[in-house]
Design a protein around this motif. Structure first.
Motif, short mmCIF file in Angstrom:
data_model
loop_
_atom_site.label_atom_id
_atom_site.label_comp_id
_atom_site.label_asym_id
_atom_site.label_seq_id
_atom_site.Cartn_x
_atom_site.Cartn_y
_atom_site.Cartn_z
N GLU A 108 11.20 3.65 -3.38
CA GLU A 108 10.40 2.65 -2.69
C GLU A 108 11.24 1.41 -2.42
N LYS A 109 10.90 0.71 -1.35
CA LYS A 109 11.62 -0.53 -1.08
C LYS A 109 11.37 -1.52 -2.24
N PRO A 110 12.38 -2.37 -2.54
CA PRO A 110 13.71 -2.43 -1.94
C PRO A 110 14.65 -1.42 -2.59
N LEU A 111 15.74 -1.11 -1.90
CA LEU A 111 16.76 -0.24 -2.46
C LEU A 111 17.27 -0.82 -3.78
N SER A 112 17.50 -2.12 -3.79
CA SER A 112 17.93 -2.85 -4.98
C SER A 112 17.63 -4.32 -4.73
N HIS B 45 10.23 -5.42 4.56
CA HIS B 45 9.52 -4.67 5.60
C HIS B 45 9.93 -5.18 6.99
N GLU B 46 9.84 -6.49 7.16
CA GLU B 46 10.14 -7.08 8.46
C GLU B 46 11.64 -7.03 8.77
N LEU B 47 12.47 -7.25 7.76
CA LEU B 47 13.91 -7.15 7.98
C LEU B 47 14.29 -5.76 8.46
N ASP B 48 13.68 -4.74 7.85
CA ASP B 48 13.99 -3.37 8.25
C ASP B 48 13.56 -3.10 9.69
N LEU B 49 12.37 -3.57 10.06
CA LEU B 49 11.91 -3.38 11.43
C LEU B 49 12.82 -4.12 12.42
N MET B 50 13.22 -5.34 12.07
CA MET B 50 14.07 -6.11 12.97
C MET B 50 15.43 -5.44 13.16
N LEU B 51 16.00 -4.89 12.08
CA LEU B 51 17.25 -4.16 12.21
C LEU B 51 17.08 -2.91 13.08
N TRP B 52 15.98 -2.21 12.86
CA TRP B 52 15.69 -0.99 13.61
C TRP B 52 15.56 -1.30 15.10
N ARG C 265 4.78 -11.92 8.05
CA ARG C 265 4.06 -11.06 7.12
C ARG C 265 3.49 -11.96 6.02
N ASP C 266 2.17 -12.10 6.02
CA ASP C 266 1.49 -12.96 5.06
C ASP C 266 0.58 -12.14 4.16
N PHE C 267 0.41 -12.61 2.91
CA PHE C 267 -0.37 -11.90 1.91
C PHE C 267 -1.36 -12.84 1.23
N SER C 268 -2.33 -12.25 0.58
CA SER C 268 -3.33 -13.03 -0.15
C SER C 268 -2.69 -13.81 -1.29
N ARG C 269 -3.15 -15.04 -1.43
CA ARG C 269 -2.63 -15.92 -2.47
C ARG C 269 -2.83 -15.31 -3.87
N SER C 270 -3.96 -14.63 -4.08
CA SER C 270 -4.27 -14.09 -5.41
C SER C 270 -3.25 -13.04 -5.84
N TRP C 271 -2.63 -12.33 -4.89
CA TRP C 271 -1.65 -11.30 -5.24
C TRP C 271 -0.37 -11.89 -5.80
N PHE C 272 -0.08 -13.15 -5.46
CA PHE C 272 1.20 -13.73 -5.87
C PHE C 272 1.27 -13.97 -7.37
N GLN C 273 0.11 -13.93 -8.03
CA GLN C 273 0.11 -14.04 -9.49
C GLN C 273 0.94 -12.92 -10.12
N VAL D 284 20.15 9.49 -0.24
CA VAL D 284 19.28 8.42 -0.74
C VAL D 284 18.52 7.87 0.45
N MET D 285 17.21 7.94 0.39
CA MET D 285 16.36 7.39 1.44
C MET D 285 15.45 6.33 0.84
N VAL D 286 15.24 5.27 1.58
CA VAL D 286 14.41 4.16 1.12
C VAL D 286 13.09 4.21 1.85
N GLY D 287 12.00 4.04 1.10
CA GLY D 287 10.67 4.16 1.67
C GLY D 287 10.26 2.97 2.52
N ASN D 288 10.98 2.77 3.61
CA ASN D 288 10.59 1.74 4.58
C ASN D 288 9.49 2.32 5.45
N ILE D 289 8.27 2.22 4.95
CA ILE D 289 7.13 2.97 5.50
C ILE D 289 6.80 2.59 6.93
N SER D 290 7.13 1.38 7.34
CA SER D 290 6.76 0.95 8.69
C SER D 290 7.42 1.80 9.77
#
Length: 355
Positions: free
Chosen positions: A97-101, A178-185, A155-163, A121-127
């Motif tokens: 799963e992302k990240p590779l490291s 996620h976004e870096l991978d899409l931008m490279l692609w 890419r924004d996420f719920s504040r509660s998840w950041f805990q 070695v494949m990385v789960g960049n699901i997008s």
């Protein structure tokens, strides 16, 4: 055809999702499961009908099994690099799963180890396996957008998840990849300059907001903005199969000379109004269908199984792309820390992952 025997490391929610999907794939067999949390381990094993003797509290014991062909790593982000290297040293193919490291130096070590072992070695960049994002890639490759000028993403996420992440890992490695991978692609070229800023609002170890500007060697400009600040009350969009009480609001726009393509993850194309709020069910990542779990997660894991079974390198998830993505992530962290532009591989002879 003999089934690919897979050992899975990580019995959390996403690890259990991986097991369920792999058990749907005819060419795969989940033969072992590992997690340092014994409660989660045996609960997941029972849920997925794995025998107790196939369970390991030490992931390295699983990796050392000689009857496994591959390892699927769905553990804590900071454990990925060491587990991938261990799996390669024991002759296993890997999907992680992302990240590779969480460091470019370790990512480079993995790339070298994979080549030396002759393993994939494949990385789960699901997008890359999500239909809307793939449709944009197809439009780019077909020339429909013309020459690409810019890629804008957030890419924004719920504040509660950041805990759960604020003291664990910098968000560029958790969500930004996620976004870096899409931008490279989409850019199809190396990133050569990075400038970034970050801000800590909630008082955790790592910032809950960051912004980065990227410049690619073919002249494409990219921008990435990410925050973990969406307040409670926003429409919930992960509501089935892997239900999370919160919101992922992702948007990407590719600006071409002839046309523009864009996609927003959280939208009201499908809405469910409940007595407690609004839901926008996400139907591309891991939707529950008539015959099981489908969507991008099913396509990604099926592609991994098929690639290993055919002994064919993946054209969708090249390891070199993920290694360069970690190089960019490191540069974002360094640029924000130093307030300087970071230059990546502009000198003659620098490796080109797209050559």
């Amino acid at each position: 055809m003999q089934k690919l025997r897979i050992g899975l490391i990580g019995a959390g929610r996403f690890g259990r999702l991986h097991v369920k999907v792999l058990q749907q794939i005819p060419g795969a067999e989940v033969a072992a499961l590992a997690d340092i949390n014994s409660g989660a381990l045996y609960s997941a094993a029972a849920e997925c009908h794995l025998a107790p003797e196939a369970c390991y509290s030490d992931p390295l014991e699983l990796i050392r099994r000689s009857d496994l062909d591959a390892v699927d790593i769905v553990s804590d982000e900071k454990s990925h690099g060491a587990l991938v290297l261990s799996a390669l040293r024991h002759g296993k193919h890997v999907i992680v799963e992302k990240p590779l490291s969480v460091s470019f130096a370790e990512a480079q070590e993995i790339e070298q180890a994979a080549a030396a072992a002759g393993k994939q070695v494949m990385v789960g960049n699901i997008s890359r396996f999500s239909q809307p994002y793939f449709t944009i890639k197809r439009a780019i490759d077909s020339g429909q957008l013309g020459r690409i000028a810019a890629i804008r993403s957030k890419r924004d996420f719920s504040r509660s998840w950041f805990q759960g992440f604020g003291n664990r890992i910098h968000p560029v490695y958790e969500s930004g990849v996620h976004e870096l991978d899409l931008m490279l692609w989409y850019a199809g070229a190396r990133c050569v300059k990075v400038s970034a800023f970050e801000s800590s609002i909630s008082g955790y170890t790592y910032p809950d907001l960051f912004s980065a500007l990227l410049y690619f060697e073919n002249g494409i400009m990219g921008s990435l903005n990410s925050s973990w600040m969406i307040p409670k009350g926003a429409p919930q969009n992960l509501v089935e199969t892997l239900e999370l009480d919160g919101t992922i609001d992702a948007h990407i726009e590719v600006v071409g000379e002839a046309a523009t393509a864009q996609y927003q993850l959280a939208h009201q194309g499908l809405a469910i109004i409940t007595g407690t709020g609004m839901q926008y069910p996400e139907t591309t990542l891991w939707p529950a269908g008539l015959t099981g779990i489908g969507g991008a997660i099913q396509a990604e894991l099926e592609h991994f199984v098929q690639s290993i079974s055919r002994n064919a390198a993946s054209p969708v998830m090249p390891l070199s792309h993920s290694v360069h993505g970690i190089e960019i992530a490191d540069a974002i962290v360094e640029s924000a820390r130093t307030q300087k532009v970071i230059h990546l591989g502009e000198k003659e002879g620098a490796p080109n992952v797209y050559s």
